[in-house]
Motif scaffolding. Sequence first.
Motif, PDB file in Angstrom:
ATOM      1  N   ASN A  55       9.706  -0.715   3.299  1.00 22.43           N
ATOM      2  CA  ASN A  55      10.483  -1.889   2.876  1.00 22.43           C
ATOM      3  C   ASN A  55       9.596  -2.764   1.999  1.00 22.43           C
ATOM      4  O   ASN A  55       8.381  -2.838   2.214  1.00 22.43           O
ATOM      5  CB  ASN A  55      10.898  -2.712   4.102  1.00 22.43           C
ATOM      6  CG  ASN A  55      11.766  -1.922   5.059  1.00 22.43           C
ATOM      7  OD1 ASN A  55      12.968  -1.849   4.896  1.00 22.43           O
ATOM      8  ND2 ASN A  55      11.145  -1.299   6.066  1.00 22.43           N
ATOM      9  N   PHE A  56      10.222  -3.435   1.040  1.00 27.00           N
ATOM     10  CA  PHE A  56       9.483  -4.378   0.196  1.00 27.00           C
ATOM     11  C   PHE A  56      10.075  -5.764   0.438  1.00 27.00           C
ATOM     12  O   PHE A  56      11.301  -5.923   0.500  1.00 27.00           O
ATOM     13  CB  PHE A  56       9.610  -3.981  -1.276  1.00 27.00           C
ATOM     14  CG  PHE A  56       9.083  -2.594  -1.554  1.00 27.00           C
ATOM     15  CD1 PHE A  56       7.723  -2.320  -1.451  1.00 27.00           C
ATOM     16  CD2 PHE A  56       9.949  -1.561  -1.879  1.00 27.00           C
ATOM     17  CE1 PHE A  56       7.239  -1.040  -1.688  1.00 27.00           C
ATOM     18  CE2 PHE A  56       9.472  -0.282  -2.118  1.00 27.00           C
ATOM     19  CZ  PHE A  56       8.117  -0.026  -2.021  1.00 27.00           C
ATOM     20  N   LEU A  57       9.180  -6.748   0.553  1.00 23.27           N
ATOM     21  CA  LEU A  57       9.648  -8.099   0.889  1.00 23.27           C
ATOM     22  C   LEU A  57      10.622  -8.642  -0.153  1.00 23.27           C
ATOM     23  O   LEU A  57      10.339  -8.621  -1.350  1.00 23.27           O
ATOM     24  CB  LEU A  57       8.450  -9.059   0.999  1.00 23.27           C
ATOM     25  CG  LEU A  57       8.827 -10.506   1.326  1.00 23.27           C
ATOM     26  CD1 LEU A  57       9.347 -10.624   2.750  1.00 23.27           C
ATOM     27  CD2 LEU A  57       7.644 -11.443   1.104  1.00 23.27           C
ATOM     28  N   ASP A  58      11.749  -9.105   0.343  1.00 24.06           N
ATOM     29  CA  ASP A  58      12.686  -9.878  -0.466  1.00 24.06           C
ATOM     30  C   ASP A  58      12.639 -11.272   0.159  1.00 24.06           C
ATOM     31  O   ASP A  58      13.270 -11.510   1.195  1.00 24.06           O
ATOM     32  CB  ASP A  58      14.084  -9.228  -0.346  1.00 24.06           C
ATOM     33  CG  ASP A  58      15.113  -9.940  -1.194  1.00 24.06           C
ATOM     34  OD1 ASP A  58      14.791 -11.001  -1.752  1.00 24.06           O
ATOM     35  OD2 ASP A  58      16.256  -9.439  -1.268  1.00 24.06           O
ATOM     36  N   PRO A  59      11.848 -12.189  -0.402  1.00 26.37           N
ATOM     37  CA  PRO A  59      11.567 -13.453   0.302  1.00 26.37           C
ATOM     38  C   PRO A  59      12.846 -14.197   0.686  1.00 26.37           C
ATOM     39  O   PRO A  59      13.708 -14.418  -0.156  1.00 26.37           O
ATOM     40  CB  PRO A  59      10.757 -14.248  -0.723  1.00 26.37           C
ATOM     41  CG  PRO A  59      10.219 -13.229  -1.668  1.00 26.37           C
ATOM     42  CD  PRO A  59      11.251 -12.138  -1.750  1.00 26.37           C
ATOM     43  N   LEU A  81       6.475  -7.876  -5.319  1.00 28.62           N
ATOM     44  CA  LEU A  81       5.510  -6.911  -5.849  1.00 28.62           C
ATOM     45  C   LEU A  81       6.028  -6.435  -7.195  1.00 28.62           C
ATOM     46  O   LEU A  81       7.240  -6.464  -7.445  1.00 28.62           O
ATOM     47  CB  LEU A  81       5.418  -5.712  -4.900  1.00 28.62           C
ATOM     48  CG  LEU A  81       4.872  -6.003  -3.502  1.00 28.62           C
ATOM     49  CD1 LEU A  81       5.070  -4.790  -2.591  1.00 28.62           C
ATOM     50  CD2 LEU A  81       3.396  -6.380  -3.580  1.00 28.62           C
ATOM     51  N   SER A  82       5.127  -5.945  -8.048  1.00 24.20           N
ATOM     52  CA  SER A  82       5.629  -5.393  -9.315  1.00 24.20           C
ATOM     53  C   SER A  82       6.232  -4.014  -9.010  1.00 24.20           C
ATOM     54  O   SER A  82       5.815  -3.340  -8.055  1.00 24.20           O
ATOM     55  CB  SER A  82       4.495  -5.267 -10.328  1.00 24.20           C
ATOM     56  OG  SER A  82       3.712  -4.130 -10.015  1.00 24.20           O
ATOM     57  N   GLU A 127       3.594  -1.404  -8.644  1.00 20.80           N
ATOM     58  CA  GLU A 127       2.838  -1.461  -7.385  1.00 20.80           C
ATOM     59  C   GLU A 127       3.659  -0.854  -6.247  1.00 20.80           C
ATOM     60  O   GLU A 127       3.122  -0.169  -5.363  1.00 20.80           O
ATOM     61  CB  GLU A 127       2.436  -2.902  -7.058  1.00 20.80           C
ATOM     62  CG  GLU A 127       1.438  -2.927  -5.912  1.00 20.80           C
ATOM     63  CD  GLU A 127       0.785  -4.276  -5.665  1.00 20.80           C
ATOM     64  OE1 GLU A 127       1.057  -5.233  -6.400  1.00 20.80           O
ATOM     65  OE2 GLU A 127      -0.002  -4.352  -4.708  1.00 20.80           O
ATOM     66  N   CYS A 128       4.968  -1.087  -6.267  1.00 18.69           N
ATOM     67  CA  CYS A 128       5.832  -0.471  -5.235  1.00 18.69           C
ATOM     68  C   CYS A 128       5.728   1.053  -5.322  1.00 18.69           C
ATOM     69  O   CYS A 128       5.639   1.730  -4.290  1.00 18.69           O
ATOM     70  CB  CYS A 128       7.287  -0.885  -5.440  1.00 18.69           C
ATOM     71  SG  CYS A 128       7.579  -2.627  -5.159  1.00 18.69           S
ATOM     72  N   LEU A 129       5.738   1.580  -6.539  1.00 19.41           N
ATOM     73  CA  LEU A 129       5.646   3.044  -6.693  1.00 19.41           C
ATOM     74  C   LEU A 129       4.312   3.539  -6.157  1.00 19.41           C
ATOM     75  O   LEU A 129       4.229   4.594  -5.515  1.00 19.41           O
ATOM     76  CB  LEU A 129       5.804   3.438  -8.167  1.00 19.41           C
ATOM     77  CG  LEU A 129       7.193   3.176  -8.780  1.00 19.41           C
ATOM     78  CD1 LEU A 129       7.173   3.488 -10.269  1.00 19.41           C
ATOM     79  CD2 LEU A 129       8.289   3.983  -8.068  1.00 19.41           C
ATOM     80  N   LYS A 130       3.258   2.761  -6.392  1.00 17.19           N
ATOM     81  CA  LYS A 130       1.933   3.175  -5.918  1.00 17.19           C
ATOM     82  C   LYS A 130       1.873   3.165  -4.379  1.00 17.19           C
ATOM     83  O   LYS A 130       1.213   4.020  -3.770  1.00 17.19           O
ATOM     84  CB  LYS A 130       0.873   2.232  -6.511  1.00 17.19           C
ATOM     85  CG  LYS A 130      -0.494   2.838  -6.563  1.00 17.19           C
ATOM     86  CD  LYS A 130      -1.429   1.970  -7.372  1.00 17.19           C
ATOM     87  CE  LYS A 130      -2.831   2.081  -6.837  1.00 17.19           C
ATOM     88  NZ  LYS A 130      -3.717   1.048  -7.365  1.00 17.19           N
ATOM     89  N   ILE A 131       2.571   2.244  -3.760  1.00 17.13           N
ATOM     90  CA  ILE A 131       2.617   2.214  -2.284  1.00 17.13           C
ATOM     91  C   ILE A 131       3.335   3.465  -1.757  1.00 17.13           C
ATOM     92  O   ILE A 131       2.876   4.130  -0.825  1.00 17.13           O
ATOM     93  CB  ILE A 131       3.317   0.926  -1.794  1.00 17.13           C
ATOM     94  CG1 ILE A 131       2.437  -0.292  -2.108  1.00 17.13           C
ATOM     95  CG2 ILE A 131       3.627   1.005  -0.296  1.00 17.13           C
ATOM     96  CD1 ILE A 131       3.117  -1.635  -1.915  1.00 17.13           C
ATOM     97  N   ILE A 132       4.451   3.800  -2.382  1.00 15.90           N
ATOM     98  CA  ILE A 132       5.183   5.010  -1.950  1.00 15.90           C
ATOM     99  C   ILE A 132       4.276   6.230  -2.127  1.00 15.90           C
ATOM    100  O   ILE A 132       4.176   7.092  -1.248  1.00 15.90           O
ATOM    101  CB  ILE A 132       6.493   5.178  -2.764  1.00 15.90           C
ATOM    102  CG1 ILE A 132       7.409   3.967  -2.569  1.00 15.90           C
ATOM    103  CG2 ILE A 132       7.215   6.465  -2.368  1.00 15.90           C
ATOM    104  CD1 ILE A 132       8.574   3.899  -3.559  1.00 15.90           C
ATOM    105  N   PRO A 191      16.295  -2.747  -4.608  1.00 11.35           N
ATOM    106  CA  PRO A 191      16.780  -3.244  -5.902  1.00 11.35           C
ATOM    107  C   PRO A 191      15.961  -4.429  -6.406  1.00 11.35           C
ATOM    108  O   PRO A 191      15.629  -4.505  -7.590  1.00 11.35           O
ATOM    109  CB  PRO A 191      18.228  -3.660  -5.621  1.00 11.35           C
ATOM    110  CG  PRO A 191      18.604  -2.976  -4.344  1.00 11.35           C
ATOM    111  CD  PRO A 191      17.330  -2.804  -3.567  1.00 11.35           C
ATOM    112  N   LYS A 192      15.609  -5.341  -5.484  1.00 14.02           N
ATOM    113  CA  LYS A 192      14.925  -6.572  -5.890  1.00 14.02           C
ATOM    114  C   LYS A 192      13.516  -6.284  -6.422  1.00 14.02           C
ATOM    115  O   LYS A 192      13.056  -6.899  -7.381  1.00 14.02           O
ATOM    116  CB  LYS A 192      14.855  -7.479  -4.660  1.00 14.02           C
ATOM    117  CG  LYS A 192      14.321  -8.849  -4.853  1.00 14.02           C
ATOM    118  CD  LYS A 192      15.374  -9.761  -5.444  1.00 14.02           C
ATOM    119  CE  LYS A 192      14.874 -11.154  -5.712  1.00 14.02           C
ATOM    120  NZ  LYS A 192      14.866 -11.995  -4.537  1.00 14.02           N
ATOM    121  N   ASN A 193      12.795  -5.366  -5.778  1.00 14.67           N
ATOM    122  CA  ASN A 193      11.392  -5.130  -6.142  1.00 14.67           C
ATOM    123  C   ASN A 193      11.209  -4.053  -7.189  1.00 14.67           C
ATOM    124  O   ASN A 193      10.267  -4.104  -7.970  1.00 14.67           O
ATOM    125  CB  ASN A 193      10.572  -4.766  -4.900  1.00 14.67           C
ATOM    126  CG  ASN A 193      10.289  -5.968  -4.012  1.00 14.67           C
ATOM    127  OD1 ASN A 193       9.258  -6.596  -4.132  1.00 14.67           O
ATOM    128  ND2 ASN A 193      11.217  -6.302  -3.136  1.00 14.67           N
TER     129      ASN A 193
END
Length: 319
Positions: A227-231, A243-244, A247-252, A271-273
């Motif tokens: 999951n990526f934070l959606d504040p 996150l950019s 960067e999200c792709l790099k985490i995956i 969708p947001k990140n």
Amino acid sequence: MKKALAGEGLGFAEGVEFTRTPISEIYEILAVTDKVRDHFKGSEVDLCSIVNAKSGICAENCSFCSQSSHYETGVESYPMIEASDISGAAAKAEALGAREFSIVTSGTKVSGPEEIATLVSALTEMRAAGEMERCASIGNVSRDSLLKLKEAGLQSFHHNLETSRSFFPEVCTTHEYDEDIASIKAAKELGLYVCSGGIFGLGESFEQRVELAVTLRELGVDSVPINFLDPRPGTPLEKAKNLSPLECLKIIALFRLMLPTTDIVVCGGRPKNLGHLQPLIFAAGANGMMIGNYLTTPGRDATDDLKMLAELGLKPRGH
Ligand code: SF4
């Protein structure tokens, strides 16, 4: 790549070194992670969906969560919904193309025999209705309750660790990390398929992302939801920056290289990140995604997700 293709996964030091790869090299990384995903998972993608069966008024203080009673977030709160509403939501998700359906409840754990009875009824109805895989995300439950739910048809248990042990005190102070670990171990011991992952963008370091991956590998989880934070307004992290997408792709990619044979499922905040880069989650190593709405935030239209898979030459598992 050889190590990942052999199913071994990067060690801690290798993972940390990977996180230092410049983001400008992301497309070289994706070329590797796409091969690893394809090797172990092929062209089928797991699609899961959820229902928020009990919302808000949670006694925990997870800093990212709008359902915590510690914050004024204005989130809709309601007690456990009826079993027929849960099984009805599952049928709708199946019609949209989801293979797995998770019943999610807010709070530290489901409270008492009445809630367990509702879950037992819902699982029984879902099992009678069809082939959909049945999952629950219900906090820290006792072994006895889990066993009851398993007998009613529960196949999969979801319980996120959220972040690494070393960063957890920054995220939640109302329960111990070890309580979450114990729940995961209990579900594994009962032979349930276990989904456990985390949420990224909370302020954790690169090393702490690697630390979480190592812990999940040691626990032998079957699936890692990312999951990526959606504040959320009203939470301590309301002003955190997304996150950019790269960067999200790099985490995956990190999780695919550290857990090469495990299911990696991209869930909340997609969708947001990730924005326009959502199709690249599969090249980064994901072999699953949540479709439909998330717990307290809307997802994108499931038909757009199915169209995206078709255009990528991928197909939903079991269809
Ligand atoms: S993440 Fe779960 S346990 Fe934490 S505050 Fe939200 S509902 Fe409660």
